[in-house]
Design a protein around this motif. Structure first.
Motif, PDB file in Angstrom:
ATOM      1  N   MET A   1    -109.442 -24.299 -58.217  1.00  0.00           N
ATOM      2  CA  MET A   1    -108.903 -24.093 -59.453  1.00  0.00           C
ATOM      3  C   MET A   1    -107.383 -23.465 -59.654  1.00  0.00           C
ATOM      4  O   MET A   1    -107.206 -22.459 -59.067  1.00  0.00           O
ATOM      5  CB  MET A   1    -110.282 -23.150 -60.270  1.00  0.00           C
ATOM      6  CG  MET A   1    -111.429 -24.186 -60.342  1.00  0.00           C
ATOM      7  SD  MET A   1    -111.302 -25.469 -61.199  1.00  0.00           S
ATOM      8  CE  MET A   1    -110.937 -24.642 -62.793  1.00  0.00           C
ATOM      9  N   VAL A   2    -106.867 -23.724 -60.783  1.00  0.00           N
ATOM     10  CA  VAL A   2    -105.707 -22.702 -61.156  1.00  0.00           C
ATOM     11  C   VAL A   2    -106.000 -21.678 -61.988  1.00  0.00           C
ATOM     12  O   VAL A   2    -107.245 -21.828 -62.717  1.00  0.00           O
ATOM     13  CB  VAL A   2    -104.766 -23.554 -62.155  1.00  0.00           C
ATOM     14  CG1 VAL A   2    -103.414 -22.951 -62.280  1.00  0.00           C
ATOM     15  CG2 VAL A   2    -104.552 -24.916 -61.280  1.00  0.00           C
ATOM     16  N   SER A   3    -105.542 -20.530 -61.482  1.00  0.00           N
ATOM     17  CA  SER A   3    -105.837 -19.217 -62.477  1.00  0.00           C
ATOM     18  C   SER A   3    -105.282 -19.363 -63.846  1.00  0.00           C
ATOM     19  O   SER A   3    -104.445 -19.911 -64.097  1.00  0.00           O
ATOM     20  CB  SER A   3    -105.241 -17.924 -61.749  1.00  0.00           C
ATOM     21  OG  SER A   3    -103.793 -18.250 -61.820  1.00  0.00           O
ATOM     22  N   HIS A   4    -105.999 -18.759 -64.756  1.00  0.00           N
ATOM     23  CA  HIS A   4    -105.977 -18.596 -65.979  1.00  0.00           C
ATOM     24  C   HIS A   4    -104.622 -17.941 -66.465  1.00  0.00           C
ATOM     25  O   HIS A   4    -104.511 -16.865 -65.946  1.00  0.00           O
ATOM     26  CB  HIS A   4    -106.950 -17.836 -66.774  1.00  0.00           C
ATOM     27  CG  HIS A   4    -107.128 -17.389 -68.089  1.00  0.00           C
ATOM     28  ND1 HIS A   4    -106.964 -18.392 -69.208  1.00  0.00           N
ATOM     29  CD2 HIS A   4    -107.047 -16.379 -68.693  1.00  0.00           C
ATOM     30  CE1 HIS A   4    -106.729 -17.843 -70.194  1.00  0.00           C
ATOM     31  NE2 HIS A   4    -106.752 -16.358 -69.934  1.00  0.00           N
ATOM     32  N   SER A   5    -103.807 -18.503 -67.211  1.00  0.00           N
ATOM     33  CA  SER A   5    -102.553 -17.893 -67.539  1.00  0.00           C
ATOM     34  C   SER A   5    -102.648 -16.676 -68.417  1.00  0.00           C
ATOM     35  O   SER A   5    -103.633 -16.739 -69.337  1.00  0.00           O
ATOM     36  CB  SER A   5    -101.671 -18.762 -68.255  1.00  0.00           C
ATOM     37  OG  SER A   5    -101.295 -18.488 -69.622  1.00  0.00           O
ATOM     38  N   LYS A   6    -102.044 -15.455 -68.488  1.00  0.00           N
ATOM     39  CA  LYS A   6    -102.131 -14.413 -69.053  1.00  0.00           C
ATOM     40  C   LYS A   6    -101.130 -13.944 -69.958  1.00  0.00           C
ATOM     41  O   LYS A   6    -100.419 -12.706 -69.859  1.00  0.00           O
ATOM     42  CB  LYS A   6    -102.887 -13.241 -68.262  1.00  0.00           C
ATOM     43  CG  LYS A   6    -104.133 -13.597 -67.544  1.00  0.00           C
ATOM     44  CD  LYS A   6    -104.427 -12.477 -66.597  1.00  0.00           C
ATOM     45  CE  LYS A   6    -105.708 -12.784 -65.993  1.00  0.00           C
ATOM     46  NZ  LYS A   6    -105.704 -13.689 -65.019  1.00  0.00           N
ATOM     47  N   GLY A   7    -100.410 -14.957 -70.692  1.00  0.00           N
ATOM     48  CA  GLY A   7     -99.099 -14.763 -71.551  1.00  0.00           C
ATOM     49  C   GLY A   7     -99.492 -13.902 -72.709  1.00  0.00           C
ATOM     50  O   GLY A   7    -100.571 -13.492 -72.943  1.00  0.00           O
ATOM     51  N   ASN A   8     -98.285 -13.787 -73.309  1.00  0.00           N
ATOM     52  CA  ASN A   8     -98.248 -12.895 -74.719  1.00  0.00           C
ATOM     53  C   ASN A   8     -99.107 -13.546 -75.697  1.00  0.00           C
ATOM     54  O   ASN A   8     -99.553 -12.851 -76.623  1.00  0.00           O
ATOM     55  CB  ASN A   8     -96.995 -12.591 -75.133  1.00  0.00           C
ATOM     56  CG  ASN A   8     -96.296 -11.179 -74.905  1.00  0.00           C
ATOM     57  OD1 ASN A   8     -97.283 -10.246 -74.386  1.00  0.00           O
ATOM     58  ND2 ASN A   8     -95.449 -11.011 -75.618  1.00  0.00           N
TER      59      ASN A   8
END
Length: 99
Positions: A1-8
């Protein structure tokens, strides 16, 4: 799985959504040209159409105090929990707080 993005802007779908009447509108010139003085209380109301000088979504709806000016942007002081934060926000994302 691709890790969850944690953007602004994660988890901000409803927070930054504009109403149908506001959609596509740019802020009025009078609100952009208003000169906030140090000591003024302002509400942070993020305009999602303008990305420059946008504060983090955790500050949406908070009341802050203007400390100074830095270029076109304003330095704001506000309390988050026990800490006092200094954030830099452009006037497109600010409204005057009426007590």
């Amino acid at each position: 799985m691709v890790s969850h993005s944690k953007g602004n802007r994660t988890k901000s779908r409803n927070l930054l959504k504009k109403s149908p009447r506001e959609r596509g509108a740019i802020p009025s010139l009078s609100s952009l040209m208003y000169d906030y003085k140090p000591g003024d209380k302002v509400i942070i109301k993020i305009n999602s159409a303008i990305h420059n000088g946008m504060p983090h979504r955790r500050f949406q709806g908070r009341v802050a105090e203007v400390v100074g000016k830095r270029g076109r942007a304003y330095e704001l002081k506000l309390r988050v929990g026990n800490k006092e934060k200094l954030i830099i926000v452009r006037p497109e994302h600010l409204r005057l707080f009426k007590q």
